[in-house]
Design a protein around this motif. Sequence first.
Motif, PDB file in Angstrom:
ATOM      1  N   ASN A 157       0.812  -1.226   0.000  1.00 24.74           N
ATOM      2  CA  ASN A 157       0.000   0.000   0.000  1.00 24.74           C
ATOM      3  C   ASN A 157       0.843   1.273   0.000  1.00 24.74           C
ATOM      4  O   ASN A 157       0.322   2.359   0.266  1.00 24.74           O
ATOM      5  N   SER A 158       2.145   1.135  -0.282  1.00 26.90           N
ATOM      6  CA  SER A 158       3.034   2.301  -0.180  1.00 26.90           C
ATOM      7  C   SER A 158       2.798   3.301  -1.309  1.00 26.90           C
ATOM      8  O   SER A 158       2.669   4.503  -1.076  1.00 26.90           O
ATOM      9  N   LYS A 159       2.740   2.817  -2.564  1.00 30.16           N
ATOM     10  CA  LYS A 159       2.577   3.721  -3.705  1.00 30.16           C
ATOM     11  C   LYS A 159       1.118   4.130  -3.883  1.00 30.16           C
ATOM     12  O   LYS A 159       0.813   5.298  -4.096  1.00 30.16           O
ATOM     13  N   SER A 160       0.234   3.184  -3.826  1.00 24.87           N
ATOM     14  CA  SER A 160      -1.201   3.459  -3.912  1.00 24.87           C
ATOM     15  C   SER A 160      -1.940   2.397  -3.105  1.00 24.87           C
ATOM     16  O   SER A 160      -1.382   1.329  -2.829  1.00 24.87           O
ATOM     17  N   ARG A 199      -0.842   3.193  11.524  1.00 19.23           N
ATOM     18  CA  ARG A 199       0.054   3.656  10.459  1.00 19.23           C
ATOM     19  C   ARG A 199      -0.717   4.235   9.268  1.00 19.23           C
ATOM     20  O   ARG A 199      -0.132   4.506   8.226  1.00 19.23           O
ATOM     21  N   GLN A 200      -2.042   4.379   9.413  1.00 15.74           N
ATOM     22  CA  GLN A 200      -2.914   4.972   8.394  1.00 15.74           C
ATOM     23  C   GLN A 200      -2.855   4.223   7.059  1.00 15.74           C
ATOM     24  O   GLN A 200      -2.942   4.816   5.989  1.00 15.74           O
ATOM     25  N   ILE A 201      -2.687   2.910   7.136  1.00 14.49           N
ATOM     26  CA  ILE A 201      -2.765   2.073   5.931  1.00 14.49           C
ATOM     27  C   ILE A 201      -4.217   1.663   5.717  1.00 14.49           C
ATOM     28  O   ILE A 201      -4.721   1.694   4.597  1.00 14.49           O
ATOM     29  N   TRP A 202      -4.889   1.286   6.802  1.00 14.05           N
ATOM     30  CA  TRP A 202      -6.329   1.020   6.758  1.00 14.05           C
ATOM     31  C   TRP A 202      -7.031   2.158   7.489  1.00 14.05           C
ATOM     32  O   TRP A 202      -6.869   2.316   8.699  1.00 14.05           O
ATOM     33  N   THR A 203      -7.821   2.925   6.756  1.00 15.00           N
ATOM     34  CA  THR A 203      -8.524   4.053   7.383  1.00 15.00           C
ATOM     35  C   THR A 203     -10.001   4.057   7.011  1.00 15.00           C
ATOM     36  O   THR A 203     -10.660   5.094   7.105  1.00 15.00           O
ATOM     37  N   ASP A 204     -10.513   2.914   6.584  1.00 18.72           N
ATOM     38  CA  ASP A 204     -11.896   2.866   6.108  1.00 18.72           C
ATOM     39  C   ASP A 204     -12.812   2.212   7.140  1.00 18.72           C
ATOM     40  O   ASP A 204     -12.374   1.770   8.203  1.00 18.72           O
ATOM     41  N   ALA A 205     -14.086   2.141   6.801  1.00 15.53           N
ATOM     42  CA  ALA A 205     -15.097   1.605   7.718  1.00 15.53           C
ATOM     43  C   ALA A 205     -14.965   0.091   7.907  1.00 15.53           C
ATOM     44  O   ALA A 205     -15.425  -0.444   8.919  1.00 15.53           O
ATOM     45  N   LYS A 206     -14.337  -0.614   6.942  1.00 17.32           N
ATOM     46  CA  LYS A 206     -14.202  -2.070   7.074  1.00 17.32           C
ATOM     47  C   LYS A 206     -13.301  -2.445   8.249  1.00 17.32           C
ATOM     48  O   LYS A 206     -13.567  -3.401   8.974  1.00 17.32           O
TER      49      LYS A 206
END
Length: 768
Positions: A157-160, A199-206
Amino acid sequence: MGKKRVGALEKVDADLPNLQYKIRRDPKSYSEDFLNQYGQYQSQRDIFLASPTTATSTGIVSFRDLIDFVAHVADCFPEDTASFPSDLKTILTLHHASLESELREKIVGSLVLLRRKEIIDSAELLNTLFPILVATPSKTLRALLFQKILSDLRTSNSKSVNHRLNKTIQTALFNLLTSDRASAKGIWAVKITRELWKRQIWTDAKAVEIMKEAALADNEKVIGGGVRFFLGGDKEREELEDESSDEEAGIDIGKLKHQAGINKKSRKTKKSLEEAVKKVKKTEKKKNQPHPLNFSALHLLHDPQGFADTLFSKHLQNSKSKLNLEQKLLVLQLVSRLVGLHKLTVISLYSYFIKYLTPRQPSVTTFLACLAQATHSLVPPDALEPLVQKIANEFVSEASASEVASAGLNAIREICVRQPLAMNETLLQDLVMYRKSKDKGTVMAAKGLLSLYREVGADLLKKRDRGKTATMGLKSGNIKERRFGEEEVGGIEGLELLEEWKAEERKRKRAEKGLPELGSDESDEDEDGDEEETKGWENWDAESDASSDSGGWINVESDAEIEISDSEDEKPAVKKAKLDPLATKSKPESETPGNDEEKENADKDKAREQKISKLATTKILTPADLAKLQELRLQASVSKAMGKSNSKSQSQRLKELADRHADDPLTAEQIEGLSKLRKSTREEKIALAREGKGERGEHKSTQALRRQKKDAEGKSTTNKEKSRKKNFMMTLGKAKFKQKRSLTQTRRVLKGHIERSKRGGKRGNVGM
C-alpha cells in the motif's frame, strides 16, 4: 567466455554465494551449474519430506543453504523453478511445528524474497502465513510472521492503496472473529488491524467493523483489544504522525512570546503560551487533514446505536458476563463515548450507574466521568435528576472529605454543562453555598457550577448570586429559559471577530482623515466598504489556482451588488420606522393590550436579527476577508487557551462548553479537579526542590551547576565565557586600543552597542 566459465566451475560445489553472484551477472552461461544445484535441492527436499523429524544437522544446513540459493536466483530461471514456491509453502504449512528454527526462518524469508521479486503475489504469501500465525504455538515464529505480514501490507500500500488485497485480508480477519467468538485466536485480527490503523494504511469503515466484532466477542482478551482500539486508537495514530512546523500552523510564535512578555515575564505565562500554541496547532492540524478518509473510528461506525445497545446488554447488564471490574469500566467508557458523541438514547444506561455512585466504590471518579460523558442535550432530565441528587447526597456534604466533595461538585457540573435541565432550583442554591468552604478544591468546583448557571440558567439562582451580566440579561430578555431539545442556529464561525476588526479599521481610517468617530452619513461607510471590497479581490486571479470556473466570481459579485443596494435602500426606512416619535405618540392606547402577541413575535424576530451578523447578510466575503478571518480565529483560540477573556455571545459560549469533550474523552483526573491542591509535606517539598538538580557531591554555585548541566548535554559555551578563557596575549592588543580610544571613538562604540541591544543583538532576533 570459456576461460571465465572454467574458473567459476572450480568453486561451484564449495561456494554457493560465489555461484549466485555469477549467475546474477550472466544467467545463460551458468544454467547447467544452476540445474545441478537445483537437482541437489530436489533430492534433499524428497529426503526431508520422507522423514522430517529424523533429518541430520548437516543435511538441514545443506538443505537450508540450497533453499537460500534457489530463492535468490529463481527469477533468472522462472520455468525451471516453477514448483519452488509451492514446495516451500507445503513444507511450512505441514511441518511448521516440527521444523528446526533456523530452517523455518529461512523458508519464511525465502517466501518473502520471492514476493519481493514478484514471483508470487501478496495475497498468496499472506494466505500462507496468516493461518500459521494463528495456529503455531511458537512465540518466535509468531513474532516473525506478524512482522512479515505487516511489512508486506505496508509495502503493497506504499505507492497506492491496494484495495483488492486489503479487502481479501479484511475478509479473512472478519471471518476469523465471527467464526468462533470464544476463541483467543481473534487477538491476531485485533493486533494487525490496530497496527495498520495506527500507520494509516487502513482508514476505512471495514477496519472499524473488524474491531466492532472484536468488541462484541466472548473472549476477554479479544474484547479488551477491540474496546481499547475505540478508546485510544486515534490517539496512537496522532502520536505517530510528525509534529507540524510553526509555519504549517500559521502561528508566529515569536510574536506571541513578545505579546505574552510585554507586561510581566513569568514561567507560568511561558508555559501557558506553549500549551496554547500546541493546542491550537493540534486543532488546526485536525481541520486541515489531507486524507479524505482520516476520520475517527467512532465516526466510521455503521450503526452506533445498535453497537452501543449490544455492548451494554451483552457485557454490562448480562449477569453471566465474565469481565472483571477493570474490563467493565473500559466497556462502560466506550458506551458512554458513543452515547455522548452520537447523541444516542440508551435510557437503561443511566439507571445502571446508581449502584456505583458512592465514595467507597473503587474507581468511582471513572464512573462519574462516564456518566458525564454519556449525558447530552437530548437525554430526558427525568432520567438524570435522580443521579444528580444521588451524587449530591453521597459526595457533597459537610461531613465528606474535601477531595470527595470536590469530585462530586465537578461531576455535577460536567453533567449540567451537557444537560442544564437536570438541576432543580433548591439543590443548585444549596450546592452553590459550598463556594464559602475552606478547601480550595471545593471552592473552585462550587464557583465553576455557579459561573455555569449564570450563563445557562440564571433564573434558578438567587438574585445576589446571579451577577451583573446575568441580571441585566434577564431584565432585557436576552437570557431566556431553556427548553428540552432546543438547538441553537449555527453560522460562520468567528464572523463577529471579523466584523469587530472591520469596525475598528473603519474608525482608525476616519481618525486619520480627521473625520468624527461616528459619522452620521452612511455614504462614507459605504465608500470605505466598497474600497475594502475592491482591495480584497485584488490579486485573486494570481493567487488562486487556474481553475476553469474562476470566471464565475464576476457574475456572483454583480448579482450581490444588486442585492446589497436593494437592502441598503430599504435600511434607512426601517430606522425611521423604529425611531419615529410621532408614530408612537399618535398610537391609541386601546390597541396596546390587543397586540401583545404581535409584539412578542416582533421581539423574537428582532432578537433573531440581532443574532445574525450584518456582515453575513449584506456582504460577500472576499479572499482577503477569509484570510483575515482565519488569522483572527487563530488569535482568539490562543487567547482562549491562555485564559484571556473574550467577548462572545451566550450561544457560542454554551456551544463551546458542550463541545469540549466531543473529540477528547472526559477523564477521571478532570473529575478530581483541584482536589489535589493540598499542602505538601516536608519530604515532598525537599523532593521537589531537588528535582532536576542531580546528586551534589560538593557545594557548587548556581552558575557552576548550570555549566555542568550544559556540558553534560553537549552544549557550547557563551561568547562571554569564551572570552574569559582566551589567551592573555590574544586580548592584549584589544586592551591597549581600548585605553588609547578618543572620545569620538568611545561615543561611536557605545552608540553601536545601544543600537544592537535595541534590535536584539547582532542577529536582530527580537521576540524570537
